[in-house]
Design an enzyme around this catalytic site. Structure first.
Site, PDB file in Angstrom:
ATOM      1  N   CYS A 136       0.848  -1.406  -0.283  1.00 45.07           N
ATOM      2  CA  CYS A 136      -0.129   0.048   0.078  1.00 45.07           C
ATOM      3  C   CYS A 136       0.910   1.298  -0.059  1.00 45.07           C
ATOM      4  O   CYS A 136       0.419   2.377  -0.502  1.00 45.07           O
ATOM      5  CB  CYS A 136      -0.941  -0.004   1.224  1.00 45.07           C
ATOM      6  SG  CYS A 136      -0.220  -0.428   2.839  1.00 45.07           S
ATOM      7  N   HIS A 137       2.202   1.181   0.414  1.00 43.37           N
ATOM      8  CA  HIS A 137       2.881   2.341   0.344  1.00 43.37           C
ATOM      9  C   HIS A 137       3.069   2.915  -1.084  1.00 43.37           C
ATOM     10  O   HIS A 137       3.700   3.950  -1.195  1.00 43.37           O
ATOM     11  CB  HIS A 137       4.224   2.046   1.108  1.00 43.37           C
ATOM     12  CG  HIS A 137       5.084   0.883   0.522  1.00 43.37           C
ATOM     13  ND1 HIS A 137       4.778  -0.563   0.817  1.00 43.37           N
ATOM     14  CD2 HIS A 137       6.193   0.785  -0.250  1.00 43.37           C
ATOM     15  CE1 HIS A 137       5.546  -1.300   0.288  1.00 43.37           C
ATOM     16  NE2 HIS A 137       6.572  -0.569  -0.399  1.00 43.37           N
TER      17      HIS A 137
END
Length: 179
Positions: A136-137
């Site tokens: 998700c980063h």
């Protein structure tokens, strides 16, 4: 039965969670939405094979090696919509980023819809229960905005730098709901 273990990382302490021999959670210390499971249901067991595999994966990742997600038995729990978003996250190549809007367009296409809300996608990305591994980063806002990382923007920047991404091209917003 649910189990937990911990891992010391360059970002701080990481909590791992499993159900039988599948990884269901990975949370960085201080992360929002930490362990949406009932923590009381987790029993500490540092040496399950799923934890050994995950810790080796993390060791390699933090030393700058591109790791494949398929090496790990992942079982994130979430709604069908969140599962679709997390599947897209798993396909973002190491060292690359994508926008929330790009993911929204992919979901709209999958659902035969004219459009999809980027904010809805942001909510699903933010509730990813297996951060770092389900990357998700690697999701950024429009125009290089580094908004919206449940583990903290500083950790998002560090993860992108580990992957060799030049973060000077991005900016941290000064206002907004997703800081």
């Amino acid at each position: 039965m649910f189990y937990t273990s911990s891992y010391s990382s360059p970002l701080g302490e990481i909590t791992l969670a499993s159900k039988q021999n599948q990884l269901i959670g990975l949370w960085i210390e201080g992360q929002k939405y930490f362990g949406e499971l009932a923590i009381a249901d987790l029993k500490y067991n540092a040496h399950l094979s799923v934890f050994d595999l995950t810790k080796k994966w993390l060791d390699n990742y933090f030393s700058g090696k591109n790791q494949t997600i398929s090496q790990l038995p992942l079982a994130p729990a979430g709604t069908p919509f969140r599962q679709k978003v997390w599947d897209i996250l798993c396909k973002i190549p190491y060292g690359e980023v994508i926008t929330y809007g790009d993911i929204a367009k992919q979901i709209a296409l999958q659902n035969n819809q004219a459009k999809m809300s980027s904010q809805a996608v942001g909510g699903a990305v933010g509730h990813n229960p297996i951060s770092i591994i389900i990357p998700c980063h690697r999701v950024i806002g429009a125009n290089g905005n580094l908004t919206g990382y449940a583990g903290g923007i500083d950790k998002k920047i560090k993860l992108l730098e580990i992957e060799g991404i030049d973060t000077s091209q991005f900016f941290i917003p000064t206002k907004g709901t997703a800081l």
